[in-house]
Design a protein around this motif. Sequence first.
Motif, PDB file in Angstrom:
ATOM      1  N   ASP A  48      55.620  38.634  44.973  1.00 43.62           N
ATOM      2  CA  ASP A  48      54.767  39.386  44.057  1.00 43.62           C
ATOM      3  C   ASP A  48      53.309  39.202  44.459  1.00 43.62           C
ATOM      4  OD1 ASP A  48      53.658  40.765  42.001  1.00 43.62           O
ATOM      5  OD2 ASP A  48      54.613  39.615  40.400  1.00 43.62           O
ATOM      6  N   ASP A  49      52.749  40.209  45.142  1.00 45.34           N
ATOM      7  CA  ASP A  49      51.387  40.120  45.648  1.00 45.34           C
ATOM      8  C   ASP A  49      50.407  40.993  44.857  1.00 45.34           C
ATOM      9  OD1 ASP A  49      52.451  42.502  46.450  1.00 45.34           O
ATOM     10  OD2 ASP A  49      51.752  42.371  48.519  1.00 45.34           O
ATOM     11  N   ARG A  50      50.782  41.340  43.643  1.00 45.21           N
ATOM     12  CA  ARG A  50      49.884  42.155  42.820  1.00 45.21           C
ATOM     13  C   ARG A  50      48.696  41.308  42.368  1.00 45.21           C
ATOM     14  NH1 ARG A  50      54.303  44.282  38.629  1.00 45.21           N
ATOM     15  NH2 ARG A  50      54.981  42.146  38.940  1.00 45.21           N
ATOM     16  N   PRO A  51      47.533  41.946  42.159  1.00 49.55           N
ATOM     17  CA  PRO A  51      46.365  41.206  41.674  1.00 49.55           C
ATOM     18  C   PRO A  51      46.611  40.614  40.289  1.00 49.55           C
ATOM     19  CG  PRO A  51      45.748  43.394  42.436  1.00 49.55           C
ATOM     20  CD  PRO A  51      47.229  43.337  42.444  1.00 49.55           C
ATOM     21  N   ILE A  52      45.905  39.532  39.984  1.00 52.18           N
ATOM     22  CA  ILE A  52      46.069  38.824  38.714  1.00 52.18           C
ATOM     23  C   ILE A  52      45.728  39.731  37.534  1.00 52.18           C
ATOM     24  CG2 ILE A  52      45.195  36.897  37.339  1.00 52.18           C
ATOM     25  CD1 ILE A  52      44.940  35.329  39.934  1.00 52.18           C
ATOM     26  N   VAL A  53      44.757  40.622  37.710  1.00 52.91           N
ATOM     27  CA  VAL A  53      44.370  41.535  36.635  1.00 52.91           C
ATOM     28  C   VAL A  53      45.558  42.420  36.227  1.00 52.91           C
ATOM     29  CG1 VAL A  53      42.825  43.449  36.052  1.00 52.91           C
ATOM     30  CG2 VAL A  53      41.986  41.549  37.417  1.00 52.91           C
ATOM     31  N   ILE A  54      46.281  42.921  37.199  1.00 49.89           N
ATOM     32  CA  ILE A  54      47.442  43.769  36.930  1.00 49.89           C
ATOM     33  C   ILE A  54      48.540  42.962  36.240  1.00 49.89           C
ATOM     34  CG2 ILE A  54      49.244  45.194  37.982  1.00 49.89           C
ATOM     35  CD1 ILE A  54      46.443  46.418  38.163  1.00 49.89           C
ATOM     36  N   LYS A  55      48.763  41.740  36.695  1.00 52.75           N
ATOM     37  CA  LYS A  55      49.794  40.899  36.088  1.00 52.75           C
ATOM     38  C   LYS A  55      49.468  40.602  34.629  1.00 52.75           C
ATOM     39  CE  LYS A  55      51.165  38.629  40.358  1.00 52.75           C
ATOM     40  NZ  LYS A  55      51.289  37.346  41.053  1.00 52.75           N
ATOM     41  N   THR A  62      50.686  33.998  34.650  1.00 57.54           N
ATOM     42  CA  THR A  62      50.017  33.734  35.921  1.00 57.54           C
ATOM     43  C   THR A  62      49.461  32.318  35.967  1.00 57.54           C
ATOM     44  OG1 THR A  62      47.939  34.616  35.061  1.00 57.54           O
ATOM     45  CG2 THR A  62      49.361  36.148  36.248  1.00 57.54           C
ATOM     46  N   GLN A  65      49.882  30.358  39.303  1.00 62.23           N
ATOM     47  CA  GLN A  65      49.309  30.953  40.506  1.00 62.23           C
ATOM     48  C   GLN A  65      47.807  30.721  40.623  1.00 62.23           C
ATOM     49  OE1 GLN A  65      50.476  34.982  40.276  1.00 62.23           O
ATOM     50  NE2 GLN A  65      52.623  34.541  40.623  1.00 62.23           N
ATOM     51  N   GLU A  66      47.129  30.302  39.610  1.00 61.11           N
ATOM     52  CA  GLU A  66      45.681  30.148  39.657  1.00 61.11           C
ATOM     53  C   GLU A  66      45.274  28.819  40.240  1.00 61.11           C
ATOM     54  OE1 GLU A  66      43.659  31.209  36.066  1.00 61.11           O
ATOM     55  OE2 GLU A  66      45.130  32.714  35.672  1.00 61.11           O
TER      56      GLU A  66
END
Length: 66
Positions: A48-55, A62, A65-66
């Motif tokens: 899952d390489d979507r940006p954090i904003v989208i998640k 998230t 992942q941070e």
Amino acid sequence: MAKRRKHQKIYTYECNLTGKVYKRTEEAKNPDELVSVEGYYQMNPDKDDRPIVIKKKLGIDTSDQE
């Protein structure tokens, strides 16, 4: 003389994992194997390489992942 539009056939499929219904303009060779993007990321969270904003918009956790 005016050109006429071709009638485009729409195929509807349902994701096996999420139950989400989506449309395609092309017939699928193996409709039982089709998975939506959301279903793919559920099966493969490491890819899952979507940006954090989208998640965050989708409500995905998230914190790891941070």
